[in-house]
Structure formats: C-alpha cells, structure tokens
Design a protein around this motif. Structure first.
Motif, short mmCIF file in Angstrom:
data_model
loop_
_atom_site.label_atom_id
_atom_site.label_comp_id
_atom_site.label_asym_id
_atom_site.label_seq_id
_atom_site.Cartn_x
_atom_site.Cartn_y
_atom_site.Cartn_z
N LEU A 97 0.83 -1.20 0.00
CA LEU A 97 0.00 0.00 0.00
C LEU A 97 0.87 1.25 0.00
CD1 LEU A 97 -2.78 1.27 0.09
CD2 LEU A 97 -2.72 1.06 2.57
N ALA A 98 1.91 1.26 0.82
CA ALA A 98 2.82 2.40 0.87
C ALA A 98 3.51 2.57 -0.48
CB ALA A 98 3.84 2.21 1.98
N GLY A 99 3.91 1.49 -1.11
CA GLY A 99 4.55 1.56 -2.42
C GLY A 99 3.62 2.12 -3.48
N SER A 100 2.35 1.73 -3.43
CA SER A 100 1.41 2.25 -4.42
C SER A 100 1.13 3.73 -4.18
CB SER A 100 0.11 1.45 -4.41
OG SER A 100 -0.61 1.65 -3.22
N ARG A 101 1.13 4.16 -2.93
CA ARG A 101 0.93 5.59 -2.62
C ARG A 101 2.10 6.42 -3.13
NH1 ARG A 101 -1.31 5.21 3.53
NH2 ARG A 101 -3.39 4.47 2.99
N ILE A 102 3.30 5.91 -2.96
CA ILE A 102 4.49 6.63 -3.44
C ILE A 102 4.44 6.74 -4.95
CG2 ILE A 102 6.99 6.46 -3.69
CD1 ILE A 102 6.99 5.17 -0.86
N ARG B 109 1.81 6.63 -6.88
CA ARG B 109 0.70 7.51 -7.25
C ARG B 109 1.08 8.97 -7.07
NH1 ARG B 109 -5.11 6.95 -6.82
NH2 ARG B 109 -6.02 8.97 -6.46
N ASN B 110 1.73 9.29 -5.95
CA ASN B 110 2.16 10.67 -5.71
C ASN B 110 3.19 11.12 -6.74
OD1 ASN B 110 0.45 10.87 -3.54
ND2 ASN B 110 2.03 10.43 -2.03
N ARG B 111 4.04 10.22 -7.15
CA ARG B 111 5.02 10.56 -8.18
C ARG B 111 4.32 10.86 -9.50
NH1 ARG B 111 10.20 7.07 -10.28
NH2 ARG B 111 10.85 8.62 -11.81
N LEU B 112 3.34 10.04 -9.86
CA LEU B 112 2.57 10.27 -11.09
C LEU B 112 1.83 11.60 -11.03
CD1 LEU B 112 1.38 9.41 -13.80
CD2 LEU B 112 -0.39 8.18 -12.51
N VAL B 113 1.20 11.91 -9.90
CA VAL B 113 0.49 13.18 -9.74
C VAL B 113 1.47 14.34 -9.91
CG1 VAL B 113 -0.70 14.66 -8.09
CG2 VAL B 113 -1.39 12.28 -8.34
N GLY B 114 2.63 14.24 -9.32
CA GLY B 114 3.64 15.29 -9.44
C GLY B 114 4.07 15.51 -10.89
N GLU B 115 4.26 14.43 -11.62
CA GLU B 115 4.66 14.54 -13.02
C GLU B 115 3.55 15.16 -13.88
OE1 GLU B 115 6.21 10.88 -14.56
OE2 GLU B 115 7.61 10.66 -12.89
N ASN C 15 -15.93 4.38 -8.19
CA ASN C 15 -16.42 3.31 -9.08
C ASN C 15 -15.30 2.76 -9.96
OD1 ASN C 15 -19.02 3.17 -8.21
ND2 ASN C 15 -19.82 4.59 -9.72
N GLY C 16 -14.13 2.58 -9.37
CA GLY C 16 -12.99 2.01 -10.10
C GLY C 16 -12.06 3.04 -10.70
N VAL C 17 -12.42 4.32 -10.66
CA VAL C 17 -11.55 5.37 -11.19
C VAL C 17 -10.63 5.83 -10.06
CG1 VAL C 17 -11.47 7.68 -12.18
CG2 VAL C 17 -13.28 6.11 -12.84
N ASP C 18 -9.32 5.77 -10.28
CA ASP C 18 -8.37 6.12 -9.24
C ASP C 18 -7.86 7.55 -9.33
OD1 ASP C 18 -8.48 3.59 -8.09
OD2 ASP C 18 -6.97 2.82 -9.45
N LEU C 19 -7.85 8.11 -10.55
CA LEU C 19 -7.27 9.42 -10.76
C LEU C 19 -7.86 10.05 -12.01
CD1 LEU C 19 -4.91 11.01 -9.39
CD2 LEU C 19 -3.47 10.16 -11.22
N LEU C 20 -8.10 11.35 -11.95
CA LEU C 20 -8.58 12.08 -13.13
C LEU C 20 -7.54 13.13 -13.49
CD1 LEU C 20 -12.22 12.74 -11.90
CD2 LEU C 20 -11.52 11.04 -13.57
N ALA C 21 -7.22 13.24 -14.78
CA ALA C 21 -6.28 14.26 -15.24
C ALA C 21 -6.88 14.91 -16.48
CB ALA C 21 -4.93 13.63 -15.57
N SER C 22 -6.74 16.24 -16.56
CA SER C 22 -7.29 16.96 -17.71
C SER C 22 -6.48 18.21 -17.98
CB SER C 22 -8.75 17.34 -17.44
OG SER C 22 -8.82 18.31 -16.43
N ALA C 23 -6.72 18.81 -19.13
CA ALA C 23 -6.12 20.09 -19.47
C ALA C 23 -6.68 21.14 -18.51
CB ALA C 23 -6.43 20.45 -20.91
N PRO C 24 -5.95 22.24 -18.25
CA PRO C 24 -6.37 23.22 -17.24
C PRO C 24 -7.77 23.81 -17.42
CG PRO C 24 -4.13 23.65 -17.92
CD PRO C 24 -4.65 22.56 -18.80
N HIS C 25 -8.22 24.07 -18.62
CA HIS C 25 -9.51 24.73 -18.80
C HIS C 25 -10.57 23.79 -19.38
CE1 HIS C 25 -7.74 28.44 -17.60
NE2 HIS C 25 -6.78 28.28 -18.49
#
Length: 61
Positions: A15-20, A22-28, A43-53
């Motif tokens: 769990l700690a490894g997956s958090r590290i 994930r945080n690295r991916l978010v930072g990038e 509902n199975g979605v772990d992270l959302l990423a989009s363009a700023p606007h």
C-alpha cells in the motif's frame, strides 16, 4: 504513560509503495501542466487528469 510505536507491517508495504508511485505520477502530471483530481466516489476510477480549462460538463443551451 508508555508510548507505543507502530511499526509498518509487511501488509502495509504494498500500500505504501502504491501511494508513493501515485504521488510521483500526480507530481509529473502537475509539472506537465495538467489538472489532477482524486475522486471521493470512484467506481474504479483512481485518478482524473485533464487540461487546465477543460470542463467535465456539457454546456446548457
């Protein structure tokens, strides 16, 4: 009163490894100029990423 130190168990390590990771991916993603969100109800979605606007909704009318 005696203090008890909690040691991470072997079960906590993945769990700690997956958090590290994930945080690295978010930072990038943020450094790349993207917006990042962590859904509360996923509902199975772990992270959302989009363009700023980018808007997640359709305009009315």
């Amino acid at each position: 009163m005696r203090r008890v130190r909690r040691c991470a168990s072997r079960l906590d390590a993945p769990l700690a490894g997956s958090r590290i990771g994930r945080n690295r991916l978010v930072g990038e993603l943020v450094r790349a100029g993207l917006e990042v969100a962590d859904p509360v109800r996923d509902n199975g979605v772990d992270l959302l990423a989009s363009a700023p606007h980018f808007t997640w909704t359709q305009p009315l009318g």
